[in-house]
Design an enzyme around this catalytic site. Structure first.
Site, mmCIF file in Angstrom:
data_model
loop_
_atom_site.group_PDB
_atom_site.id
_atom_site.type_symbol
_atom_site.label_atom_id
_atom_site.label_comp_id
_atom_site.label_asym_id
_atom_site.label_seq_id
_atom_site.Cartn_x
_atom_site.Cartn_y
_atom_site.Cartn_z
ATOM 1 N N LYS A 196 0.857 -1.231 -0.013
ATOM 2 C CA LYS A 196 -0.110 -0.247 0.202
ATOM 3 C C LYS A 196 0.988 1.222 -0.073
ATOM 4 O O LYS A 196 0.233 2.423 -0.154
ATOM 5 C CB LYS A 196 -0.982 0.001 1.167
ATOM 6 C CG LYS A 196 -1.914 -1.065 1.128
ATOM 7 C CD LYS A 196 -2.877 -1.174 0.079
ATOM 8 C CE LYS A 196 -3.860 -2.348 0.173
ATOM 9 N NZ LYS A 196 -4.918 -2.367 -0.916
ATOM 10 N N SER A 216 -3.042 -12.477 4.217
ATOM 11 C CA SER A 216 -3.385 -12.354 3.255
ATOM 12 C C SER A 216 -2.695 -12.721 2.046
ATOM 13 O O SER A 216 -2.707 -13.305 1.055
ATOM 14 C CB SER A 216 -3.971 -10.947 2.800
ATOM 15 O OG SER A 216 -3.121 -9.802 2.938
#
Length: 304
Positions: free
Chosen positions: A50, A265
């Site tokens: 991110k 994840s």
């Protein structure tokens, strides 16, 4: 002193390593002629993939004159985007307000406040990320700041069209056949798919989604009304449903057997990549290790 020869922190975003898994794929994958590669996005300065869209969204908003240093930025986040935005806001001189469901890990909260962000925790019982997104927009309408909106902002996938995708193409010498990624805001999978398919339309893009009843940080299956505006179904060739227990187990294996300490994840994306590998031959399969496992220590996942 000639400062031009030294990078700033923002110049260390991207250009992350791509490494080959040695043990987990096993003899069957080797016999099929497949190679499984991990893109280590935890090597970014704030620790996740991110960092790329956070820098992209702020830099491009500045260039358009929509924001300027000293302004207040607002974002709803499940964690990694918030940490990345807090870092970029600190480096470029913004106030950052982050809105986050209260059931997410303590490490993420601590990292955000370490960068100087103001944190607003919302009750997960009120709707989790959907509620947080609604609150961010409500605060913007009240004049409390500018929402960057990672879910609808084209500068999110743009970071991967301009950065992650070209890196993967170059690092594999154009040999990549399959790209596998967890799906959250969908910015990573949308941007990488756009770039890779522009180079070779035959590249297969696979999204990892949570199985019914599973809660995996960083992997979402959005209600139709909250589907990110940046999401385009046509850019994904297939989906794999990931059980929470198999993602958590694979996170432990990834650290213990490969020396890659990734998040949950990330392990879910590897589960999907292994399923792909079992169906194909002579493939170069890349999955995203989107953050680092130390972000999840307080959850107890790595204690088993």
């Amino acid at each position: 002193m000639n400062t031009a020869t030294y990078p700033t922190i923002e110049q260390t975003v991207g250009n992350t390593p791509l490494v080959r898994l040695q043990r987990i794929p096993g003899a069957d994958s080797d016999a099929r002629g497949n190679v499984i590669l991990a893109k280590l996005e935890g090597n970014n300065p704030a620790g996740s993939v991110k960092d790329r869209p956070a820098l992209s969204m702020i830099r491009h908003a500045e260039a358009r004159g929509e924001i300027r240093p000293g302004d207040t930025l607002i974002e709803a986040t499940s964690g990694n985007t918030g940490i990345a935005l807090a870092m970029v806001a600190a480096m470029r001189g913004y106030r950052m307000i982050l809105i986050m469901p209260d059931n997410l890990s303590l490490e993420r909260r601590a990292a955000m406040t370490a960068y100087g962000a103001q944190l607003i925790l919302t009750p997960a019982s009120k709707g989790g990320m959907e509620y947080a997104r609604d609150l961010a927009l409500a605060m913007q309408s009240e004049g409390k700041g500018k929402v960057l909106d990672q879910f609808a902002n084209p500068d999110n996938p743009r970071a991967h069209i301009e950065g992650t995708g070209p890196e993967l193409w170059t690092q594999t010498g154009g040999r990549i056949t399959h790209f596998v990624s967890a799906m959250g805001t969908t910015g990573t999978i949308m941007g990488v798919s756009t770039y890779l398919k522009s180079q070779n339309p035959a590249v297969q893009v696979i999204g990892a989604q949570p199985a019914e009843g599973s809660q995996i940080p960083g992997i979402r299956k959005w209600p139709e009304a909250y589907l990110p505006a940046i999401f385009d179904r046509s850019r994904i060739d297939g989906y794999e449903s990931i059980e929470q227990t198999e993602a958590e187990s694979m996170a432990r294996r990834l650290a213990a057997e490969e020396g890659i300490f990734g998040g949950i994840s990330s392990a879910g994306a590897l589960v999907a990549a292994l399923r792909v590998s079992a169906r194909v031959e002579n493939a170069t399969i890349v999955f995203i290790v989107c953050d680092r496992g130390d972000r999840y220590l307080s959850t107890g996942v790595f204690n088993t």
